[in-house]
Each structure stands twice: as C-alpha cells, then as structure tokens.
Design a protein around this motif. Sequence first.
Motif, PDB file in Angstrom:
ATOM      1  N   GLY A   1       0.846  -1.202   0.000  1.00  0.00           N
ATOM      2  CA  GLY A   1       0.000   0.000   0.000  1.00  0.00           C
ATOM      3  C   GLY A   1       0.872   1.239   0.000  1.00  0.00           C
ATOM      4  N   PRO A   2       0.466   2.302   0.685  1.00  0.00           N
ATOM      5  CA  PRO A   2       1.272   3.527   0.735  1.00  0.00           C
ATOM      6  C   PRO A   2       2.691   3.233   1.204  1.00  0.00           C
ATOM      7  CG  PRO A   2      -0.900   3.926   1.655  1.00  0.00           C
ATOM      8  CD  PRO A   2      -0.812   2.454   1.415  1.00  0.00           C
ATOM      9  N   GLN A   3       3.666   3.867   0.545  1.00  0.00           N
ATOM     10  CA  GLN A   3       5.067   3.506   0.736  1.00  0.00           C
ATOM     11  C   GLN A   3       5.892   4.596   1.432  1.00  0.00           C
ATOM     12  OE1 GLN A   3       6.702   0.320  -0.395  1.00  0.00           O
ATOM     13  NE2 GLN A   3       4.538  -0.057   0.046  1.00  0.00           N
ATOM     14  N   GLY A   4       5.261   5.485   2.171  1.00  0.00           N
ATOM     15  CA  GLY A   4       6.015   6.485   2.917  1.00  0.00           C
ATOM     16  C   GLY A   4       6.996   5.834   3.876  1.00  0.00           C
ATOM     17  N   SER A   5       8.186   6.453   4.046  1.00  0.00           N
ATOM     18  CA  SER A   5       9.228   5.830   4.871  1.00  0.00           C
ATOM     19  C   SER A   5       8.919   5.870   6.362  1.00  0.00           C
ATOM     20  CB  SER A   5      10.583   6.500   4.607  1.00  0.00           C
ATOM     21  OG  SER A   5      10.526   7.878   4.917  1.00  0.00           O
ATOM     22  N   GLY A   6       7.848   6.574   6.740  1.00  0.00           N
ATOM     23  CA  GLY A   6       7.461   6.581   8.146  1.00  0.00           C
ATOM     24  C   GLY A   6       6.306   5.654   8.455  1.00  0.00           C
ATOM     25  N   ILE A   7       5.829   4.888   7.460  1.00  0.00           N
ATOM     26  CA  ILE A   7       4.669   4.007   7.670  1.00  0.00           C
ATOM     27  C   ILE A   7       5.161   2.683   8.238  1.00  0.00           C
ATOM     28  CG2 ILE A   7       2.692   2.888   6.594  1.00  0.00           C
ATOM     29  CD1 ILE A   7       2.667   5.099   4.515  1.00  0.00           C
ATOM     30  N   LEU A   8       5.248   2.625   9.548  1.00  0.00           N
ATOM     31  CA  LEU A   8       5.808   1.457  10.228  1.00  0.00           C
ATOM     32  C   LEU A   8       4.958   0.216  10.013  1.00  0.00           C
ATOM     33  CD1 LEU A   8       8.006   0.351  12.058  1.00  0.00           C
ATOM     34  CD2 LEU A   8       6.726   1.181  14.035  1.00  0.00           C
ATOM     35  N   THR A   9       3.636   0.385   9.882  1.00  0.00           N
ATOM     36  CA  THR A   9       2.763  -0.787   9.720  1.00  0.00           C
ATOM     37  C   THR A   9       3.015  -1.516   8.404  1.00  0.00           C
ATOM     38  OG1 THR A   9       1.044   0.683   8.841  1.00  0.00           O
ATOM     39  CG2 THR A   9       0.920   0.096  11.187  1.00  0.00           C
ATOM     40  N   SER A  10       3.676  -0.861   7.440  1.00  0.00           N
ATOM     41  CA  SER A  10       3.961  -1.540   6.178  1.00  0.00           C
ATOM     42  C   SER A  10       4.985  -2.649   6.350  1.00  0.00           C
ATOM     43  CB  SER A  10       4.460  -0.532   5.136  1.00  0.00           C
ATOM     44  OG  SER A  10       5.723  -0.003   5.508  1.00  0.00           O
ATOM     45  N   LEU A  11       5.819  -2.580   7.400  1.00  0.00           N
ATOM     46  CA  LEU A  11       6.845  -3.606   7.604  1.00  0.00           C
ATOM     47  C   LEU A  11       6.259  -4.928   8.096  1.00  0.00           C
ATOM     48  CD1 LEU A  11       9.732  -1.413   9.018  1.00  0.00           C
ATOM     49  CD2 LEU A  11       9.669  -2.599   6.811  1.00  0.00           C
ATOM     50  N   PRO A  12       5.441  -4.938   9.153  1.00  0.00           N
ATOM     51  CA  PRO A  12       4.847  -6.230   9.523  1.00  0.00           C
ATOM     52  C   PRO A  12       3.864  -6.762   8.494  1.00  0.00           C
ATOM     53  CG  PRO A  12       4.050  -4.461  10.955  1.00  0.00           C
ATOM     54  CD  PRO A  12       5.174  -3.895  10.157  1.00  0.00           C
ATOM     55  N   ALA A  13       3.324  -5.883   7.633  1.00  0.00           N
ATOM     56  CA  ALA A  13       2.416  -6.353   6.586  1.00  0.00           C
ATOM     57  C   ALA A  13       3.166  -7.024   5.451  1.00  0.00           C
ATOM     58  CB  ALA A  13       1.591  -5.181   6.041  1.00  0.00           C
ATOM     59  N   ALA A  14       4.457  -6.741   5.312  1.00  0.00           N
ATOM     60  CA  ALA A  14       5.242  -7.225   4.176  1.00  0.00           C
ATOM     61  C   ALA A  14       5.932  -8.542   4.487  1.00  0.00           C
ATOM     62  CB  ALA A  14       6.291  -6.178   3.791  1.00  0.00           C
ATOM     63  N   ASN A  15       6.301  -9.264   3.418  1.00  0.00           N
ATOM     64  CA  ASN A  15       7.166 -10.440   3.577  1.00  0.00           C
ATOM     65  C   ASN A  15       8.402 -10.358   2.689  1.00  0.00           C
ATOM     66  OD1 ASN A  15       6.192 -11.048   1.018  1.00  0.00           O
ATOM     67  ND2 ASN A  15       5.059 -12.883   1.644  1.00  0.00           N
ATOM     68  N   CYS A  16       8.600  -9.179   2.047  1.00  0.00           N
ATOM     69  CA  CYS A  16       9.760  -9.026   1.179  1.00  0.00           C
ATOM     70  C   CYS A  16      10.016  -7.551   0.902  1.00  0.00           C
ATOM     71  CB  CYS A  16       9.548  -9.756  -0.148  1.00  0.00           C
ATOM     72  SG  CYS A  16       8.247  -9.029  -1.190  1.00  0.00           S
ATOM     73  N   PHE A  17      11.213  -7.284   0.402  1.00  0.00           N
ATOM     74  CA  PHE A  17      11.497  -6.009  -0.237  1.00  0.00           C
ATOM     75  C   PHE A  17      11.375  -6.212  -1.743  1.00  0.00           C
ATOM     76  CE2 PHE A  17      14.040  -4.904   3.646  1.00  0.00           C
ATOM     77  CZ  PHE A  17      13.258  -3.820   4.026  1.00  0.00           C
ATOM     78  N   LEU A  18      10.707  -5.275  -2.382  1.00  0.00           N
ATOM     79  CA  LEU A  18      10.548  -5.270  -3.827  1.00  0.00           C
ATOM     80  C   LEU A  18      11.590  -4.290  -4.367  1.00  0.00           C
ATOM     81  CD1 LEU A  18       6.999  -5.015  -5.377  1.00  0.00           C
ATOM     82  CD2 LEU A  18       8.951  -3.911  -6.433  1.00  0.00           C
ATOM     83  N   ILE A  19      12.455  -4.754  -5.267  1.00  0.00           N
ATOM     84  CA  ILE A  19      13.636  -3.989  -5.671  1.00  0.00           C
ATOM     85  C   ILE A  19      13.486  -3.519  -7.118  1.00  0.00           C
ATOM     86  CG2 ILE A  19      16.150  -4.025  -5.886  1.00  0.00           C
ATOM     87  CD1 ILE A  19      16.065  -6.524  -3.996  1.00  0.00           C
ATOM     88  N   LEU A  20      13.611  -2.196  -7.298  1.00  0.00           N
ATOM     89  CA  LEU A  20      13.559  -1.596  -8.625  1.00  0.00           C
ATOM     90  C   LEU A  20      14.933  -1.008  -8.925  1.00  0.00           C
ATOM     91  CD1 LEU A  20      10.099   0.237  -8.318  1.00  0.00           C
ATOM     92  CD2 LEU A  20      10.571  -2.131  -8.980  1.00  0.00           C
ATOM     93  N   GLU A  21      15.567  -1.490  -9.972  1.00  0.00           N
ATOM     94  CA  GLU A  21      16.955  -1.140 -10.249  1.00  0.00           C
ATOM     95  C   GLU A  21      17.113   0.300 -10.742  1.00  0.00           C
ATOM     96  OE1 GLU A  21      18.750  -4.012 -12.804  1.00  0.00           O
ATOM     97  OE2 GLU A  21      18.607  -5.626 -11.336  1.00  0.00           O
ATOM     98  N   GLU A  22      18.357   0.785 -10.653  1.00  0.00           N
ATOM     99  CA  GLU A  22      18.660   2.179 -10.943  1.00  0.00           C
ATOM    100  C   GLU A  22      18.216   2.605 -12.339  1.00  0.00           C
ATOM    101  OE1 GLU A  22      21.740   1.050  -7.801  1.00  0.00           O
ATOM    102  OE2 GLU A  22      20.690   0.077  -9.475  1.00  0.00           O
ATOM    103  N   ALA A  23      18.445   1.785 -13.333  1.00  0.00           N
ATOM    104  CA  ALA A  23      18.192   2.170 -14.727  1.00  0.00           C
ATOM    105  C   ALA A  23      16.712   2.126 -15.089  1.00  0.00           C
ATOM    106  CB  ALA A  23      18.990   1.266 -15.667  1.00  0.00           C
ATOM    107  N   TRP A  24      15.901   1.534 -14.243  1.00  0.00           N
ATOM    108  CA  TRP A  24      14.488   1.384 -14.575  1.00  0.00           C
ATOM    109  C   TRP A  24      13.741   2.690 -14.376  1.00  0.00           C
ATOM    110  CZ3 TRP A  24      13.049  -3.790 -11.645  1.00  0.00           C
ATOM    111  CH2 TRP A  24      13.822  -4.825 -12.173  1.00  0.00           C
ATOM    112  N   GLY A  25      12.660   2.850 -15.156  1.00  0.00           N
ATOM    113  CA  GLY A  25      11.686   3.901 -14.916  1.00  0.00           C
ATOM    114  C   GLY A  25      10.462   3.291 -14.271  1.00  0.00           C
ATOM    115  N   ALA A  26       9.302   3.872 -14.552  1.00  0.00           N
ATOM    116  CA  ALA A  26       8.062   3.357 -13.984  1.00  0.00           C
ATOM    117  C   ALA A  26       7.821   1.915 -14.432  1.00  0.00           C
ATOM    118  CB  ALA A  26       6.898   4.236 -14.405  1.00  0.00           C
TER     119      ALA A  26
END
Length: 400
Positions: free
Chosen positions: A360-385
């Motif tokens: 959901g919302p990806q603000g760096s202060g949204i602590l509830t997003s961490l227990p809701a997640a089971n992974c980090f989704l990684i978007l590489e430097e060269a990628w756009g949207a």
Amino acid sequence: MISVRDGQNQILAQISAPAPPELLAVTRARERVLADDLRAPFDVPPTDNSAVDGYAVASGDVPASGTRDLDVVAELPAGAVLDGVLSAGQAVRIMTGAPMPQGADTVYPQEIVERHDGRVRVGPLKKGANVRMRGEDVQAGTVAIERGTVLRPQELGLIASLGLWQILVHRRPRVALLSTGDEVVEPGTPRKAGQIYDANRFTLRGSIEQCGGEVLDLGIVPDVRDELRARLLAAADVGDIVVTSGGVSVGVLDLVKEVLGEIGAIDFWQVAMQPGRPLAVGGIGRAHFFGLPGNPVASMLTFHLFVRPALWKLAGRRELFGQPFRATALEPMGKKSGRREFKRGIHAYASDRWEVRTTGPQGSGILTSLPAANCFLILEEAWGAIGAGECVWVEPFQPL
C-alpha cells in the motif's frame, strides 16, 4: 552520491577478518558460524551395516532363480557384532544399523522372505542389496562441514555423529546500539507532546539478534553534542559495530554525522536509493560505524542492505547477501530513474509463477507496512516506472 552496490563493497572491504573463535558446546552452537573446516575423524558409517531389518547372507548363496533355504544361525541387533564368519548356506537375522557379519554382503528385507523355524527361504536378489557401506556418507579425513557454515539442527546432528561435543565457532559480533534525539522516549514512560516512542531501537535489536549479533543496548542519547560524543566513544570501546538511528540528515540538530567526523572517519553518507538516502558510514577507532536514518522503514532497510552484510562477514559467514528472485508485478509502480528504489511487498506463488504487490502507501514513516510485508521489492537504478505484468526483483525477509 554512492550506489547501493558500491557502498556495500566499500563496507565489506573494511572488514579484514571475522570475530575470533571460541569453543562452544554443541548444544549451544545452533545458528553459530563454524570457524574451521570440520574433518571427519572416522568413516561414517564406521562399518558396513544393514539398511533394513532382515537376513544377512553371502551373495554366493543367493539363487539366480527359484528359491533356496538357508540356516539362521544367529540374531544380530543394532550395536552388536557377530563373532566368527558366516559360512555357506547360513543366514543371520539382522536389525537396521547392525554391522554386517563377516562373510555376508547382502541383506534380504524380512518382508520378502519366508521363515520356518530355524530356516529362511530366499529368492533372487542383487548382490549388495540393502547394505550401507563403510564411509559412504563421510570418509575419514574429508571435510564434513565447511568453515563459514551457519550451524542448523541438521549440522549439529552430524557433528554429534562424529563424536564431538564441542565445536569451534566464531564469537558473535558485538553491536553497540543507540537511538538519538530529544523527540524519542522509552516505551513504558510518559510521552510529552511532540515526542514519539522509540521503535527503531527495538526493530534494530531484533534484526541484529536475528543476524547472529550480540546487542549492547545503550539506550537513547539526547541532542547534546558533548553527550553524544562521549556515548559514541564509549560505544566504540565495547562494540565491533556501532549502530545509531536518527541524526544523519541535514537538520540543525542532526548531530551524528558532525560528531562522527570529529571523533572518527566518514566513508560515505548519501546513497542513491529511496528510502534511506541519508546514511553515515565510517569508523570510530576499531569499531565500524553505521548511522541509520530515523524514519522506521529507512532504518530497517539500510540495516538490511548495509549492516547485515557487515555483521555476517564479522560472524565468519560465507554467504553475505540474500538471494533475490524475479516476480511479476501485480500493479503499476512509479520509479525515478538513476536510483535504486525499495518497496515493501507481499509475494506469493500463484498461477505457476511468483507474483508480488506492494503493501500500500510507501512512505518511509509508515511502520505498519513492515509487519504487513514479507519481502522487499527492488527496482533497479536504470528502470523507470513499472507496469503491471512486468518482472521485478524480490528479496524475501529473513525467515525466523
């Protein structure tokens, strides 16, 4: 501004040797890292032995066709050794794990023979059937477990099978942990207007322990330069690594980076990533220093990317990074080119493929997003949207 990979490489290059070894009882060695190759002092199994309950015979007595009756001359339980040599026309009742009698090289499972009083009727069977050969698992002098292996229950069982009750492992790296800032207070104490309870120190403490480190919790340091200086110097005296959260951005009271520059060295402090760009990495004396951001998500992410590999190298591990894999994005994701971006995700296997969506919302202060997640989704430097249906990288959180 340094890239994520270059930052990781720079950190690891500063660590020349793991923590020193210590001798530990096998019962206390789970999740510790083996400090030296473990060589087998003897063959495993130490003798040829039966893989089943049945009858040990000489292959010369096995009929090519039809059946043959053999005399049962003894019973051999596991742990016993038969005196003498099996003669032609004889069989021994044998239990799983019992050493093979001299003269026998084949075992009939009890389910495929007929027993009548003191004789057993057998049919055709391949020579050597149902026999575990001496050294077929581990040969004496060979490496049974490589140094740098994290000891799981299965490794502990193998170690015990070699007759060892103590093992040489690396000492746990010691991590001195502090939070910084007047706005942060201890859970369980009164909170004034404008203050927040310290979540980062508890997230980081659990992460350090999960990675095999020993936590030295030094509490919260206020925004007072002299006190911060004294506490960081004290932390560097006791820790292999010093980790702080907060105080590494560009605010007037973001003092950590300034004080680090006075009492130690700054290797880099900005990384081309989001979240977590402000990050102070350096050293104080012999201790490696990591000043992590104050935002909860950025703090955990930068620990995962930069502190964990350093901890694992100090612990003596061979593998220093997780194993990302490709998954199909279930939703579009915005992305700014030129930096690596990390989102909290939920991955699952469905429709013969790995799929991932954000929490959901990806603000760096949204602590509830961490227990809701089971992974980090990684978007590489060269990628756009990223569009729905495109492939992205996923790195699962470390399992419990």
